[in-house]
Write a protein that holds these residues in place. Structure first.
Motif, short mmCIF file in Angstrom:
data_model
loop_
_atom_site.label_atom_id
_atom_site.label_comp_id
_atom_site.label_asym_id
_atom_site.label_seq_id
_atom_site.Cartn_x
_atom_site.Cartn_y
_atom_site.Cartn_z
N LEU A 56 0.84 -1.20 0.00
CA LEU A 56 0.00 0.00 0.00
C LEU A 56 0.87 1.25 0.00
O LEU A 56 0.68 2.18 -0.79
N ILE A 57 1.87 1.25 0.87
CA ILE A 57 2.78 2.39 0.93
C ILE A 57 3.51 2.56 -0.41
O ILE A 57 3.68 3.65 -0.92
N LYS A 58 3.90 1.43 -1.00
CA LYS A 58 4.61 1.47 -2.28
C LYS A 58 3.72 2.08 -3.38
O LYS A 58 4.15 2.96 -4.13
N TYR B 245 1.20 14.14 2.33
CA TYR B 245 1.59 12.75 2.07
C TYR B 245 2.22 12.13 3.33
O TYR B 245 1.93 11.00 3.69
N GLU B 246 3.06 12.92 4.00
CA GLU B 246 3.68 12.43 5.24
C GLU B 246 2.61 12.14 6.30
O GLU B 246 2.73 11.19 7.06
N ARG B 247 1.59 12.96 6.31
CA ARG B 247 0.49 12.75 7.24
C ARG B 247 -0.17 11.40 6.97
O ARG B 247 -0.52 10.66 7.89
N LEU B 248 -0.31 11.07 5.71
CA LEU B 248 -0.90 9.78 5.36
C LEU B 248 -0.01 8.63 5.83
O LEU B 248 -0.48 7.64 6.36
N GLU C 282 -0.56 8.05 9.33
CA GLU C 282 -1.84 7.35 9.55
C GLU C 282 -1.71 5.87 9.25
O GLU C 282 -2.25 5.03 9.96
N ILE C 283 -0.99 5.54 8.18
CA ILE C 283 -0.82 4.14 7.83
C ILE C 283 -0.03 3.41 8.91
O ILE C 283 -0.31 2.27 9.26
N GLU C 284 0.94 4.12 9.46
CA GLU C 284 1.73 3.53 10.54
C GLU C 284 0.83 3.24 11.75
O GLU C 284 0.90 2.17 12.35
N ALA C 285 -0.03 4.20 12.07
CA ALA C 285 -0.96 4.02 13.19
C ALA C 285 -1.91 2.85 12.91
O ALA C 285 -2.24 2.07 13.81
N LEU C 286 -2.33 2.72 11.65
CA LEU C 286 -3.24 1.63 11.29
C LEU C 286 -2.56 0.27 11.42
O LEU C 286 -3.18 -0.71 11.83
N THR C 287 -1.30 0.25 11.06
CA THR C 287 -0.54 -1.01 11.19
C THR C 287 -0.53 -1.45 12.65
O THR C 287 -0.75 -2.62 12.95
N MET D 245 -12.27 3.69 6.24
CA MET D 245 -12.69 5.05 6.54
C MET D 245 -11.53 6.04 6.42
O MET D 245 -11.67 7.10 5.84
N ARG D 246 -10.39 5.63 6.95
CA ARG D 246 -9.27 6.57 6.95
C ARG D 246 -8.65 6.77 5.57
O ARG D 246 -8.27 7.88 5.21
N ILE D 247 -8.53 5.68 4.82
CA ILE D 247 -7.96 5.81 3.48
C ILE D 247 -8.90 6.64 2.60
O ILE D 247 -8.47 7.56 1.91
N ASP D 248 -10.17 6.35 2.68
CA ASP D 248 -11.15 7.10 1.91
C ASP D 248 -11.13 8.58 2.32
O ASP D 248 -11.16 9.47 1.47
N GLY D 249 -11.08 8.81 3.60
CA GLY D 249 -11.05 10.18 4.11
C GLY D 249 -9.84 10.94 3.60
O GLY D 249 -9.94 12.08 3.14
N TRP D 250 -8.70 10.29 3.65
CA TRP D 250 -7.48 10.96 3.19
C TRP D 250 -7.55 11.23 1.69
O TRP D 250 -7.26 12.33 1.23
N LEU D 251 -7.93 10.22 0.92
CA LEU D 251 -7.97 10.37 -0.54
C LEU D 251 -8.90 11.51 -0.94
O LEU D 251 -8.51 12.39 -1.72
N SER D 252 -10.12 11.52 -0.39
CA SER D 252 -11.05 12.57 -0.83
C SER D 252 -10.54 13.94 -0.43
O SER D 252 -10.60 14.89 -1.20
N ASP D 253 -9.98 14.03 0.76
CA ASP D 253 -9.45 15.31 1.22
C ASP D 253 -8.26 15.76 0.37
O ASP D 253 -8.16 16.90 -0.05
#
Ligand SMILES: [Fe+2]
Ligand SMILES: [Fe+2]
Length: 134
Positions: free
Chosen positions: A51-53, A81-84, A87-92, A108-116
């Protein structure tokens, strides 16, 4: 399984950018699909790495485009992008603690980030270039 679904409000008004974003979403969904079917203890870490890749590759393409055209808000774009990544680190970590809750938050978080991100940063990029063209 669909993790994030393309929606019209994701659109930034430029076909090439939207196509690139649709491809990114498609890639994210394929990775998620793999995660759902694989009964492998490493599936979660493989998913997050991939995902990160996928997101990083997209981001680097955009950044190259921005740099070539002297875009003025490159640091802000990178910051988001760094904020994302944070977030991914927190999700892991969340997945480690409670996988079920982690899965719910993931969509929810991925969708939220992408739309924003699309709506603010990527749409602005398009606006700036449109303005210059006129
Ligand atoms: Fe983008
Ligand atoms: Fe972007």
């Amino acid at each position: 399984m669909i993790l994030v679904q393309w929606r019209d409000d994701y659109s930034v008004g430029a076909r090439s950018v939207d196509d690139e974003h649709k491809a990114l979403i498609g890639r994210i969904n394929r990775l998620y699909d793999q995660l759902m079917v694989e009964d492998d203890p490493l599936a979660v870490s493989t998913f997050f790495e991939s995902l990160i890749k996928a997101i990083t590759e997209h981001f680097l393409r955009e950044e190259r485009f921005m740099r070539e055209r002297g875009y003025d808000q490159l640091p802000q774009h990178r910051e988001d992008y760094e904020r994302l990544l944070d977030e991914i680190e927190a999700l892991t970590d969340e997945f480690d603690r409670n996988e079920e809750a982690g899965r719910e938050d993931l969509a929810m978080r991925i969708d939220g980030w992408l739309s924003d991100h699309f709506e603010t940063h990527d749409a602005r990029l398009e606006e700036v270039f449109d303005r210059r063209k006129n």
